[in-house]
Design a protein around this motif. Structure first.
Motif, short mmCIF file in Angstrom:
data_model
loop_
_atom_site.label_atom_id
_atom_site.label_comp_id
_atom_site.label_asym_id
_atom_site.label_seq_id
_atom_site.Cartn_x
_atom_site.Cartn_y
_atom_site.Cartn_z
N TRP A 291 -10.53 4.34 -31.94
CA TRP A 291 -10.82 2.99 -32.38
C TRP A 291 -10.45 2.73 -33.84
O TRP A 291 -10.37 1.58 -34.28
N VAL A 292 -10.23 3.80 -34.60
CA VAL A 292 -10.08 3.66 -36.05
C VAL A 292 -8.79 2.92 -36.42
O VAL A 292 -8.81 1.94 -37.18
N ALA A 293 -7.64 3.36 -35.91
CA ALA A 293 -6.37 2.74 -36.26
C ALA A 293 -6.31 1.27 -35.84
O ALA A 293 -5.88 0.42 -36.64
N PRO A 294 -6.73 0.91 -34.61
CA PRO A 294 -6.72 -0.52 -34.25
C PRO A 294 -7.62 -1.37 -35.15
O PRO A 294 -7.26 -2.50 -35.49
N LEU A 295 -8.77 -0.84 -35.54
CA LEU A 295 -9.64 -1.60 -36.45
C LEU A 295 -8.96 -1.80 -37.79
O LEU A 295 -8.99 -2.90 -38.36
N PHE A 296 -8.33 -0.77 -38.32
CA PHE A 296 -7.63 -0.90 -39.60
C PHE A 296 -6.50 -1.91 -39.50
O PHE A 296 -6.23 -2.65 -40.45
N ALA A 297 -5.84 -1.98 -38.36
CA ALA A 297 -4.76 -2.96 -38.17
C ALA A 297 -5.33 -4.38 -38.19
O ALA A 297 -4.73 -5.29 -38.80
N ARG A 298 -6.47 -4.58 -37.56
CA ARG A 298 -7.09 -5.90 -37.57
C ARG A 298 -7.59 -6.28 -38.96
O ARG A 298 -7.50 -7.44 -39.38
N LEU A 299 -8.11 -5.30 -39.68
CA LEU A 299 -8.57 -5.56 -41.04
C LEU A 299 -7.41 -5.93 -41.96
O LEU A 299 -7.54 -6.79 -42.84
N LYS A 300 -6.26 -5.27 -41.77
CA LYS A 300 -5.08 -5.59 -42.57
C LYS A 300 -4.67 -7.05 -42.36
O LYS A 300 -4.38 -7.78 -43.32
N LYS A 301 -4.69 -7.48 -41.11
CA LYS A 301 -4.30 -8.86 -40.80
C LYS A 301 -5.32 -9.84 -41.38
O LYS A 301 -4.95 -10.87 -41.96
N SER A 302 -6.60 -9.54 -41.23
CA SER A 302 -7.64 -10.42 -41.75
C SER A 302 -7.53 -10.58 -43.25
O SER A 302 -7.66 -11.69 -43.79
N ALA A 304 -4.86 -10.23 -45.08
CA ALA A 304 -3.65 -10.98 -45.40
C ALA A 304 -3.85 -12.48 -45.17
O ALA A 304 -3.35 -13.31 -45.93
N GLN A 305 -4.61 -12.82 -44.13
CA GLN A 305 -4.81 -14.23 -43.79
C GLN A 305 -5.93 -14.88 -44.59
O GLN A 305 -5.86 -16.07 -44.90
N GLN A 306 -6.97 -14.10 -44.93
CA GLN A 306 -8.13 -14.66 -45.62
C GLN A 306 -8.56 -13.76 -46.79
O GLN A 306 -9.69 -13.28 -46.83
N PRO A 307 -7.69 -13.56 -47.76
CA PRO A 307 -8.05 -12.66 -48.86
C PRO A 307 -9.28 -13.14 -49.64
O PRO A 307 -10.02 -12.32 -50.20
N HIS A 308 -9.50 -14.45 -49.66
CA HIS A 308 -10.65 -15.00 -50.38
C HIS A 308 -11.98 -14.62 -49.74
O HIS A 308 -13.04 -14.71 -50.37
N ALA A 309 -11.95 -14.19 -48.46
CA ALA A 309 -13.17 -13.86 -47.75
C ALA A 309 -13.65 -12.44 -48.04
O ALA A 309 -14.75 -12.05 -47.61
N TRP A 310 -12.83 -11.68 -48.76
CA TRP A 310 -13.14 -10.27 -48.98
C TRP A 310 -13.23 -9.97 -50.48
O TRP A 310 -12.45 -10.48 -51.28
N GLU A 312 -12.64 -7.04 -51.66
CA GLU A 312 -11.49 -6.16 -51.85
C GLU A 312 -10.87 -5.95 -50.48
O GLU A 312 -11.39 -6.42 -49.46
N ASP A 313 -9.77 -5.25 -50.42
CA ASP A 313 -9.15 -4.91 -49.15
C ASP A 313 -10.19 -4.15 -48.31
O ASP A 313 -10.64 -3.09 -48.71
N PRO A 314 -10.60 -4.71 -47.16
CA PRO A 314 -11.66 -4.05 -46.38
C PRO A 314 -11.28 -2.67 -45.88
O PRO A 314 -12.16 -1.86 -45.59
N ARG A 315 -9.99 -2.38 -45.80
CA ARG A 315 -9.59 -1.02 -45.41
C ARG A 315 -9.97 -0.03 -46.49
O ARG A 315 -10.39 1.10 -46.18
N GLU A 316 -9.87 -0.42 -47.75
CA GLU A 316 -10.26 0.47 -48.83
C GLU A 316 -11.79 0.64 -48.86
O GLU A 316 -12.29 1.74 -49.16
N THR A 317 -12.51 -0.43 -48.55
CA THR A 317 -13.97 -0.33 -48.46
C THR A 317 -14.36 0.70 -47.41
O THR A 317 -15.21 1.57 -47.64
N LEU A 318 -13.71 0.61 -46.25
CA LEU A 318 -14.04 1.52 -45.15
C LEU A 318 -13.63 2.95 -45.48
O LEU A 318 -14.36 3.90 -45.17
#
Length: 392
Positions: A291-302, A304-310, A312-318
């Motif tokens: 499940w890890v790689a697919p979640l990271f892929a979704r976080l990357k897209k999120s 990129a689309q909504q940087p103001h909602a985070w 920091e990069d949520p992948r780095e948080t995780l």
């Protein structure tokens, strides 16, 4: 290869609960609403909330298969039926239920220490819903049994995790405060949405903020461990039974796409729990790693689309706050690329049948996946070992 005489630290060990694990310390007013033993058709059955519970085929653990007998089955290399893989059952060994005997077994297995989790307990939360007072009472009793029989940091080698449900937020805080007072180094809970008196909600809901704040302040590790979660209800939408039974899963249960652990981490991220509490450490154990790689892929897209909602990069948080114990059959190379070698932990699942009979053999999978000698030591020992020490 591991150095001669190497001793590992196992992120996933189990005990088999005593018959009175849920009843020894149960508050009298909840005795009939929680766990009871009964004779049904000549067999000893566990009643949970007045109903026969089928999570474990033999919850008395009177006769058991040997550790790791299903390893080939889970690797997809076994021949014959699942039943044939179990082999001859044997009486419960002392090391499954007694901590001093377990220390001797750990010496034989080459383990310096290990995190310890329930066998039966990880399937009980959903069984007690919607009776939240009974649910919280059952696990208060369970945790006090656990402290007596195993201890939360026994000889700094056995680190048993008290089970905490968030169903009653105030009780969760009180139970965490008690556990911290007993020198608990980690707590275990079930992934997925939380059923509260107000209905189903996310673990990121503000009502749980006092719990997460206390866990962060204490520097304790929060473990999500595989078991029966609220997502068991999803499969009933597809015509399957919502009641989870070990070793009796239909193919559909294994093929349905939602991953509760991935969605749980996504919820904690999107609700800002990890960003608000950078000291929070989460470990995903016996949830696999697919499940890890697919979640990271979704976080990357999120991001990129909504940087103001985070923040920091949520992948780095995780990557900073999540540790993963993969199954031995997972793609270990991919996991290292996605989350980093310093966030991967060996978990043998000993003495369960689906785990590894000899925990040190996990290093063979690491070697085949191209992990260096130094990286193998990290995965087999130091990464998990650090998580049982509270942050200053």
């Amino acid at each position: 290869m591991l150095p001669p005489g190497f001793r590992a630290f196992d992120a996933d060990n189990h005990y088999y609960e005593a018959l009175d694990a849920f009843t020894r310390h149960i508050e009298p007013e909840f005795r009939k609403r929680c766990m009871q033993w009964a004779q049904v058709d000549g067999k000893t059955r566990l009643l949970v909330g007045g109903k026969v519970n089928k999570f474990i085929p033999d919850p008395t653990f009177s006769r058991l298969a040997k550790p790791g007998v299903l390893e080939k089955w889970f690797r997809g290399t076994a021949k014959g039926s699942l039943i044939e893989q179990f082999g001859e059952l044997e009486p419960t060994r002392a090391e499954y239920r007694e901590r001093d005997a377990r220390l001797e077994a750990m010496d034989e297995l080459g383990l310096d220490g290990a995190m310890f989790f329930p066998t039966l307990g990880v399937g009980m939360e959903q069984a007690l819903l919607p009776d939240i007072p009974a649910l919280t009472a059952a696990f208060r009793a369970f945790n006090r049994w656990l402290a007596e029989d195993w201890g939360f940091a026994y000889q700094e080698r056995i680190y048993a995790a008290p089970y905490i449900t968030l169903a009653d937020p105030r009780n969760a805080v009180a139970e965490l405060e008690w556990a911290l007072g007993q020198d608990a180094r980690l707590v275990v809970m079930q992934y997925g949405p939380i059923s509260t008196a107000s209905g189903w909600t996310s673990p990121g809901d503000p009502v749980f903020e006092p719990f997460w704040a206390l866990a962060a302040e204490a520097g304790i590790t929060v473990v999500y461990h595989g078991g029966n979660s609220a997502y068991g209800r999803l499969i009933s939408w597809w015509g399957e039974s919502h009641e989870m039974e070990a070793f009796r899963a239909t193919p559909m249960r294994g093929l349905i796409s939602p991953e509760p652990i991935a969605d749980t981490m996504a919820a904690l991220l999107s609700y800002g729990v990890l960003a608000r509490h950078p000291r929070l450490r989460f470990a995903a154990i016996e949830t696999g790693a697919d499940w890890v790689a697919p979640l990271f892929a979704r976080l990357k897209k999120s991001y990129a689309q909504q940087p103001h909602a985070w923040a920091e990069d949520p992948r780095e948080t995780l990557r900073r706050q999540l540790w993963v114990s993969p199954f031995h059959e997972n793609d270990l190379t991919e996991l290292r690329e996605v989350i980093g070698v310093d966030r991967i932990m060996m978990g043998s699942d000993w003495p369960h049948t689906e785990g590894i009979a000899q925990p040190l053999n996990f290093a063979k999978d690491l070697e085949q996946a191209g992990f260096s000698d130094a990286e193998q030591v990290q995965v087999m020992k130091t990464n998990a070992e650090a998580l049982v020490q509270r942050l200053d």
